[in-house]
Motif scaffolding. Sequence first.
Motif, PDB file in Angstrom:
ATOM      1  N   THR A  27       0.726  -1.496   0.304  1.00  0.00           N
ATOM      2  CA  THR A  27       0.171  -0.038  -0.104  1.00  0.00           C
ATOM      3  C   THR A  27       0.995   1.201  -0.074  1.00  0.00           C
ATOM      4  OG1 THR A  27      -2.038  -1.299   0.997  1.00  0.00           O
ATOM      5  CG2 THR A  27      -1.853   1.205   1.126  1.00  0.00           C
ATOM      6  N   SER A  28       0.677   1.991  -0.916  1.00  0.00           N
ATOM      7  CA  SER A  28       1.747   3.136  -1.005  1.00  0.00           C
ATOM      8  C   SER A  28       0.838   4.295  -0.382  1.00  0.00           C
ATOM      9  CB  SER A  28       1.412   3.370  -2.610  1.00  0.00           C
ATOM     10  OG  SER A  28       0.679   4.347  -3.117  1.00  0.00           O
ATOM     11  N   LEU A  29       2.161   5.511   0.017  1.00  0.00           N
ATOM     12  CA  LEU A  29       1.130   7.400   0.947  1.00  0.00           C
ATOM     13  C   LEU A  29      -0.089   7.257  -0.935  1.00  0.00           C
ATOM     14  CD1 LEU A  29       1.443   8.982   2.398  1.00  0.00           C
ATOM     15  CD2 LEU A  29       3.014   9.974   1.188  1.00  0.00           C
ATOM     16  N   SER A  30       0.473   7.348  -1.794  1.00  0.00           N
ATOM     17  CA  SER A  30      -0.609   7.423  -3.077  1.00  0.00           C
ATOM     18  C   SER A  30      -2.279   7.180  -2.807  1.00  0.00           C
ATOM     19  CB  SER A  30      -0.356   7.329  -4.127  1.00  0.00           C
ATOM     20  OG  SER A  30       1.036   8.447  -4.412  1.00  0.00           O
ATOM     21  N   ASP A  31      -1.833   5.622  -2.812  1.00  0.00           N
ATOM     22  CA  ASP A  31      -3.220   5.101  -1.998  1.00  0.00           C
ATOM     23  C   ASP A  31      -3.911   5.650  -1.114  1.00  0.00           C
ATOM     24  OD1 ASP A  31      -2.714   2.576  -4.467  1.00  0.00           O
ATOM     25  OD2 ASP A  31      -1.632   1.898  -2.721  1.00  0.00           O
ATOM     26  N   ILE A  32      -2.866   5.682   0.046  1.00  0.00           N
ATOM     27  CA  ILE A  32      -4.161   6.157   0.808  1.00  0.00           C
ATOM     28  C   ILE A  32      -4.340   7.562   1.039  1.00  0.00           C
ATOM     29  CG2 ILE A  32      -3.142   7.001   3.711  1.00  0.00           C
ATOM     30  CD1 ILE A  32      -0.902   4.623   3.657  1.00  0.00           C
ATOM     31  N   THR A  33      -4.005   8.418   0.458  1.00  0.00           N
ATOM     32  CA  THR A  33      -4.781   9.895   0.300  1.00  0.00           C
ATOM     33  C   THR A  33      -5.768   9.706  -0.808  1.00  0.00           C
ATOM     34  OG1 THR A  33      -3.318  10.294  -1.541  1.00  0.00           O
ATOM     35  CG2 THR A  33      -2.316  10.677   0.343  1.00  0.00           C
ATOM     36  N   GLN A  34      -5.393   8.707  -1.039  1.00  0.00           N
ATOM     37  CA  GLN A  34      -6.759   9.034  -2.297  1.00  0.00           C
ATOM     38  C   GLN A  34      -8.297   7.683  -1.712  1.00  0.00           C
ATOM     39  OE1 GLN A  34      -5.720   5.893  -5.815  1.00  0.00           O
ATOM     40  NE2 GLN A  34      -8.457   5.810  -6.728  1.00  0.00           N
ATOM     41  N   ALA A  35      -7.383   6.826  -0.920  1.00  0.00           N
ATOM     42  CA  ALA A  35      -8.554   6.170  -0.110  1.00  0.00           C
ATOM     43  C   ALA A  35      -9.804   6.988   1.097  1.00  0.00           C
ATOM     44  CB  ALA A  35      -8.233   5.134   0.986  1.00  0.00           C
ATOM     45  N   THR A  36      -8.343   8.142   1.461  1.00  0.00           N
ATOM     46  CA  THR A  36      -9.156   9.113   2.563  1.00  0.00           C
ATOM     47  C   THR A  36      -9.396  10.858   2.346  1.00  0.00           C
ATOM     48  OG1 THR A  36      -6.632   9.816   2.858  1.00  0.00           O
ATOM     49  CG2 THR A  36      -7.737   8.065   4.310  1.00  0.00           C
ATOM     50  N   GLY A  37      -9.002  10.853   0.793  1.00  0.00           N
ATOM     51  CA  GLY A  37      -8.882  11.989   0.736  1.00  0.00           C
ATOM     52  C   GLY A  37      -9.020  13.843   0.744  1.00  0.00           C
ATOM     53  N   LEU A  38      -7.190  12.595   1.903  1.00  0.00           N
ATOM     54  CA  LEU A  38      -6.838  14.022   2.176  1.00  0.00           C
ATOM     55  C   LEU A  38      -5.082  13.925   1.344  1.00  0.00           C
ATOM     56  CD1 LEU A  38      -6.906  12.120   6.284  1.00  0.00           C
ATOM     57  CD2 LEU A  38      -8.071  14.553   5.043  1.00  0.00           C
ATOM     58  N   THR A  39      -4.123  14.844   1.795  1.00  0.00           N
ATOM     59  CA  THR A  39      -3.022  15.573   1.438  1.00  0.00           C
ATOM     60  C   THR A  39      -1.925  13.977   1.984  1.00  0.00           C
ATOM     61  OG1 THR A  39      -2.683  17.173   2.599  1.00  0.00           O
ATOM     62  CG2 THR A  39      -4.065  17.894   0.922  1.00  0.00           C
ATOM     63  N   ASP A  51       4.992   3.602   7.608  1.00  0.00           N
ATOM     64  CA  ASP A  51       4.905   2.628   8.021  1.00  0.00           C
ATOM     65  C   ASP A  51       4.085   2.524  10.102  1.00  0.00           C
ATOM     66  OD1 ASP A  51       6.225   1.134   6.903  1.00  0.00           O
ATOM     67  OD2 ASP A  51       8.270   1.785   7.731  1.00  0.00           O
ATOM     68  N   GLU A  52       4.144   3.689  10.225  1.00  0.00           N
ATOM     69  CA  GLU A  52       3.177   3.841  11.065  1.00  0.00           C
ATOM     70  C   GLU A  52       1.581   4.047  11.537  1.00  0.00           C
ATOM     71  OE1 GLU A  52       2.310   7.517  15.273  1.00  0.00           O
ATOM     72  OE2 GLU A  52       4.241   7.893  13.335  1.00  0.00           O
ATOM     73  N   VAL A  53       1.361   3.985  10.109  1.00  0.00           N
ATOM     74  CA  VAL A  53      -0.085   3.919   9.717  1.00  0.00           C
ATOM     75  C   VAL A  53      -0.434   2.661   9.133  1.00  0.00           C
ATOM     76  CG1 VAL A  53      -1.726   4.371   7.572  1.00  0.00           C
ATOM     77  CG2 VAL A  53       0.032   5.870   7.987  1.00  0.00           C
ATOM     78  N   ALA A  54       1.118   1.546   8.556  1.00  0.00           N
ATOM     79  CA  ALA A  54       0.721   0.364   8.560  1.00  0.00           C
ATOM     80  C   ALA A  54       0.457   0.101   9.936  1.00  0.00           C
ATOM     81  CB  ALA A  54       1.710  -0.159   7.887  1.00  0.00           C
ATOM     82  N   ILE A  55       1.440  -0.223  10.631  1.00  0.00           N
ATOM     83  CA  ILE A  55       1.389  -0.061  12.153  1.00  0.00           C
ATOM     84  C   ILE A  55      -0.244  -0.009  13.386  1.00  0.00           C
ATOM     85  CG2 ILE A  55       1.934  -0.664  14.763  1.00  0.00           C
ATOM     86  CD1 ILE A  55       4.167  -1.797  12.531  1.00  0.00           C
ATOM     87  N   GLU A  56      -0.863   0.914  12.950  1.00  0.00           N
ATOM     88  CA  GLU A  56      -2.223   1.581  13.392  1.00  0.00           C
ATOM     89  C   GLU A  56      -3.117   1.148  12.498  1.00  0.00           C
ATOM     90  OE1 GLU A  56      -1.957   2.715  16.246  1.00  0.00           O
ATOM     91  OE2 GLU A  56       0.355   2.819  16.265  1.00  0.00           O
ATOM     92  N   VAL A  57      -2.867   0.774  12.013  1.00  0.00           N
ATOM     93  CA  VAL A  57      -4.046  -0.013  11.351  1.00  0.00           C
ATOM     94  C   VAL A  57      -4.284  -1.777  10.944  1.00  0.00           C
ATOM     95  CG1 VAL A  57      -4.753  -0.497   9.234  1.00  0.00           C
ATOM     96  CG2 VAL A  57      -4.204   1.742   9.321  1.00  0.00           C
ATOM     97  N   TYR A  58      -3.388  -2.176  11.503  1.00  0.00           N
ATOM     98  CA  TYR A  58      -3.242  -3.444  11.751  1.00  0.00           C
ATOM     99  C   TYR A  58      -3.528  -3.900  13.054  1.00  0.00           C
ATOM    100  CZ  TYR A  58      -2.002  -7.810  13.165  1.00  0.00           C
ATOM    101  OH  TYR A  58      -1.467  -8.959  14.152  1.00  0.00           O
ATOM    102  N   LYS A  59      -3.016  -2.936  13.892  1.00  0.00           N
ATOM    103  CA  LYS A  59      -3.901  -2.682  15.441  1.00  0.00           C
ATOM    104  C   LYS A  59      -5.007  -3.015  15.399  1.00  0.00           C
ATOM    105  CE  LYS A  59       0.394  -0.766  17.756  1.00  0.00           C
ATOM    106  NZ  LYS A  59       0.673   0.132  18.809  1.00  0.00           N
ATOM    107  N   TYR A  60      -5.632  -1.843  14.236  1.00  0.00           N
ATOM    108  CA  TYR A  60      -7.119  -1.611  14.414  1.00  0.00           C
ATOM    109  C   TYR A  60      -7.834  -2.794  14.006  1.00  0.00           C
ATOM    110  CZ  TYR A  60     -11.459   0.048  12.849  1.00  0.00           C
ATOM    111  OH  TYR A  60     -13.321   0.652  11.981  1.00  0.00           O
ATOM    112  N   ASN A  61      -7.680  -3.544  12.564  1.00  0.00           N
ATOM    113  CA  ASN A  61      -7.925  -4.427  12.192  1.00  0.00           C
ATOM    114  C   ASN A  61      -7.431  -5.928  12.796  1.00  0.00           C
ATOM    115  OD1 ASN A  61      -8.541  -3.456  10.042  1.00  0.00           O
ATOM    116  ND2 ASN A  61      -6.522  -4.108   8.657  1.00  0.00           N
ATOM    117  N   ALA A  62      -6.717  -5.766  13.777  1.00  0.00           N
ATOM    118  CA  ALA A  62      -6.863  -7.580  14.283  1.00  0.00           C
ATOM    119  C   ALA A  62      -7.608  -7.534  15.331  1.00  0.00           C
ATOM    120  CB  ALA A  62      -4.983  -7.534  15.052  1.00  0.00           C
ATOM    121  N   GLY A  63      -7.720  -5.564  16.613  1.00  0.00           N
ATOM    122  CA  GLY A  63      -8.447  -5.080  17.293  1.00  0.00           C
ATOM    123  C   GLY A  63     -10.072  -5.481  17.728  1.00  0.00           C
ATOM    124  N   LEU A  64      -9.998  -5.468  16.033  1.00  0.00           N
ATOM    125  CA  LEU A  64     -11.652  -5.634  15.406  1.00  0.00           C
ATOM    126  C   LEU A  64     -12.108  -7.212  15.644  1.00  0.00           C
ATOM    127  CD1 LEU A  64     -12.067  -3.170  12.907  1.00  0.00           C
ATOM    128  CD2 LEU A  64     -13.284  -2.748  15.299  1.00  0.00           C
TER     129      LEU A  64
END
Length: 201
Positions: A27-39, A51-64
């Motif tokens: 997953t690239s930074l461009s993928d992230i901006t496209q998914a979120t609508g943020l710069t 990498d920090e986004v990836a770690i936090e997203v993993y924690k979220y997914n695993a937490g659910l």
Amino acid sequence: MSKAEKTKQHIIEKTATLFNTKGYISTSLSDITQATGLTKGSIYGNFENKDEVAIEVYKYNAGLLGKTLSRSFGDEFPTSLDKLHAFVDFYRKNWKFVFSNGGCPIMNAATEADDSFPALKNQVKKSFEQWMSKISTAILEGQKKGEINTKVNAEQFASLFIMLIEGGILLSKTMGDQSFLNHALDKITYMIDHELNILPS
């Protein structure tokens, strides 16, 4: 929740399925901006790097996943055997949802969590430890209450259940055939009823 915390949560939630489907490394930074609508500036204003986004997203997914699985081991199910069956039933009932969101987040991250991403590998290790602990604790409690055979090793069965489920998910998702996961779940059910149960059916 502050504005910054809301933005951070927005980024995590909007990219949760993206990371789980495309991969935590791919997953690239461009993928992230496209998914979120943020710069990009907004992303980096809330996270140090991708990498920090990836770690936090993993924690979220695993937490659910962890919260949902935890219900199987709750007071709603009075005996340890009931809890173990509820755990198996979760996968029988929710395999479509798991597959449609990219598969098991723990397994997906585990395939990427090699030496090139040690921080993710460490988080995955924690997830597996927590998962094994929940299952083995249920077995140990059943042994104390006289429901489960005291000769069985709780940790060995817990790890075996996880291996069967993850292998079943991997094959079913790869082959496009649910039967592989069903075979794994049937085997676990048999083990619960005939190897763990103090009064095998």
